[in-house]
Design an enzyme around this catalytic site. Structure first.
Site, PDB file in Angstrom:
ATOM      1  N   TYR A 145       0.837  -1.197   0.000  1.00 32.23           N
ATOM      2  CA  TYR A 145       0.000   0.000   0.000  1.00 32.23           C
ATOM      3  C   TYR A 145       0.874   1.251   0.000  1.00 32.23           C
ATOM      4  O   TYR A 145       0.550   2.244  -0.661  1.00 32.23           O
ATOM      5  CB  TYR A 145      -0.923  -0.003   1.224  1.00 32.23           C
ATOM      6  CG  TYR A 145      -1.990  -1.075   1.190  1.00 32.23           C
ATOM      7  CD1 TYR A 145      -3.172  -0.899   0.487  1.00 32.23           C
ATOM      8  CD2 TYR A 145      -1.813  -2.279   1.871  1.00 32.23           C
ATOM      9  CE1 TYR A 145      -4.147  -1.878   0.458  1.00 32.23           C
ATOM     10  CE2 TYR A 145      -2.783  -3.273   1.858  1.00 32.23           C
ATOM     11  CZ  TYR A 145      -3.943  -3.064   1.136  1.00 32.23           C
ATOM     12  OH  TYR A 145      -4.906  -4.049   1.104  1.00 32.23           O
ATOM     13  N   ASN A 168     -12.746  -0.177  -4.969  1.00 31.48           N
ATOM     14  CA  ASN A 168     -12.486  -0.332  -6.399  1.00 31.48           C
ATOM     15  C   ASN A 168     -13.731  -0.877  -7.091  1.00 31.48           C
ATOM     16  O   ASN A 168     -14.179  -1.986  -6.776  1.00 31.48           O
ATOM     17  CB  ASN A 168     -11.306  -1.301  -6.573  1.00 31.48           C
ATOM     18  CG  ASN A 168     -11.003  -1.619  -8.024  1.00 31.48           C
ATOM     19  OD1 ASN A 168     -11.536  -1.019  -8.949  1.00 31.48           O
ATOM     20  ND2 ASN A 168     -10.130  -2.595  -8.232  1.00 31.48           N
ATOM     21  N   CYS A 176      -6.588  -4.727  -7.783  1.00 31.47           N
ATOM     22  CA  CYS A 176      -6.296  -4.319  -6.405  1.00 31.47           C
ATOM     23  C   CYS A 176      -5.898  -5.500  -5.533  1.00 31.47           C
ATOM     24  O   CYS A 176      -5.329  -5.302  -4.445  1.00 31.47           O
ATOM     25  CB  CYS A 176      -7.489  -3.582  -5.805  1.00 31.47           C
ATOM     26  SG  CYS A 176      -9.043  -4.513  -5.814  1.00 31.47           S
ATOM     27  N   HIS A 177      -6.152  -6.729  -5.994  1.00 27.12           N
ATOM     28  CA  HIS A 177      -5.743  -7.898  -5.200  1.00 27.12           C
ATOM     29  C   HIS A 177      -4.220  -8.018  -5.128  1.00 27.12           C
ATOM     30  O   HIS A 177      -3.703  -8.743  -4.282  1.00 27.12           O
ATOM     31  CB  HIS A 177      -6.343  -9.185  -5.788  1.00 27.12           C
ATOM     32  CG  HIS A 177      -5.942  -9.466  -7.199  1.00 27.12           C
ATOM     33  ND1 HIS A 177      -6.592  -8.897  -8.291  1.00 27.12           N
ATOM     34  CD2 HIS A 177      -4.956 -10.250  -7.714  1.00 27.12           C
ATOM     35  CE1 HIS A 177      -6.026  -9.333  -9.402  1.00 27.12           C
ATOM     36  NE2 HIS A 177      -5.027 -10.147  -9.082  1.00 27.12           N
ATOM     37  N   GLU A 203      -2.056 -16.466  -9.873  1.00 30.45           N
ATOM     38  CA  GLU A 203      -1.050 -15.720 -10.627  1.00 30.45           C
ATOM     39  C   GLU A 203       0.364 -16.201 -10.299  1.00 30.45           C
ATOM     40  O   GLU A 203       1.225 -16.277 -11.187  1.00 30.45           O
ATOM     41  CB  GLU A 203      -1.204 -14.228 -10.368  1.00 30.45           C
ATOM     42  CG  GLU A 203      -2.546 -13.688 -10.866  1.00 30.45           C
ATOM     43  CD  GLU A 203      -2.648 -12.170 -10.735  1.00 30.45           C
ATOM     44  OE1 GLU A 203      -1.662 -11.528 -10.346  1.00 30.45           O
ATOM     45  OE2 GLU A 203      -3.736 -11.633 -11.036  1.00 30.45           O
TER      46      GLU A 203
END
Length: 206
Positions: A145, A168, A176-177, A203
């Site tokens: 962040y 979001n 945003c993850h 991912e």
């Protein structure tokens, strides 16, 4: 109960027995197509099933405007869209075909970046600046962040970055993850902790 108000499609829809879902679906599709052709469909929506649960997708003529998880209450999201974007909103899956296909490809590990027109009408001010930074975080990577706050031009606005991620309007598509705490822990997520862990693991595996 019958009604004499509304379009012919709406009157026919109201008169159909509730036990004929196929006919209802066909009439809803006709109503959506007619609204689209007439320029009366401001917000189209559909739901898609994914490994992180049912997702609500909504789009204006400008592009995808909302992605919402089931835990965010799809009915409440639709009511919010009707209030903040337009009350002329209908289930019209065709407008969301590309978004649905790209989400399928993402969850199958065949897509690392979304290529869709976006409507950021629901993001304002600094929150919009934060969202602009998120697609720059590479697939399979994370940023803190604090790092996102610095990239957005306000290094001290760490809490505001957290709020921007939590609100979001286009999670997954605007990733945003991939924003985590400075200690490496996942942090919060609108779709819930399990969804965030699933996306990060998906991912990382690729």
């Amino acid at each position: 109960m019958t009604t004499t108000s509304g379009t012919p499609e709406e009157r026919l829809l109201a008169s159909l027995p509730a036990h004929d879902p196929a006919a209802l679906d066909r009439l809803r599709a006709r109503l959506a197509e007619r609204a689209e052709r007439s320029g009366l469909l401001d917000v189209a929506y559909r739901t898609v099933d994914t490994p992180v649960g049912s997702l609500l997708l909504a789009a204006t003529e400008r592009g995808l405007v909302r992605v919402a998880f089931a835990v965010q209450d799809h009915e409440a999201v639709l009511a919010d869209l009707a209030e903040r974007v337009s009350p002329r909103i209908l289930a019209a899956p065709a407008r969301l075909d590309a978004a649905g296909r790209q989400l399928d490809e993402y969850f199958a590990g065949r897509r690392t970046r979304f290529d869709l027109p976006l409507d950021l009408a629901l993001a304002k001010g600094f929150r919009r600046e934060v969202l602009a930074q998120l697609p720059r975080i590479a697939y399979g990577s994370t940023e803190s962040y604090a790092r996102v706050a610095a990239a957005a031009g306000s290094p001290r606005a760490v809490r505001a970055v957290g709020t921007a991620c939590a609100t979001n309007p286009l999670p997954l598509v605007i990733p945003c993850h991939r924003v985590v705490r400075s200690d490496g822990s996942a942090g919060g997520y609108a779709g819930g902790a399990a969804a965030k862990h699933h996306l990060l693991a998906l991912e990382a595996a690729a």
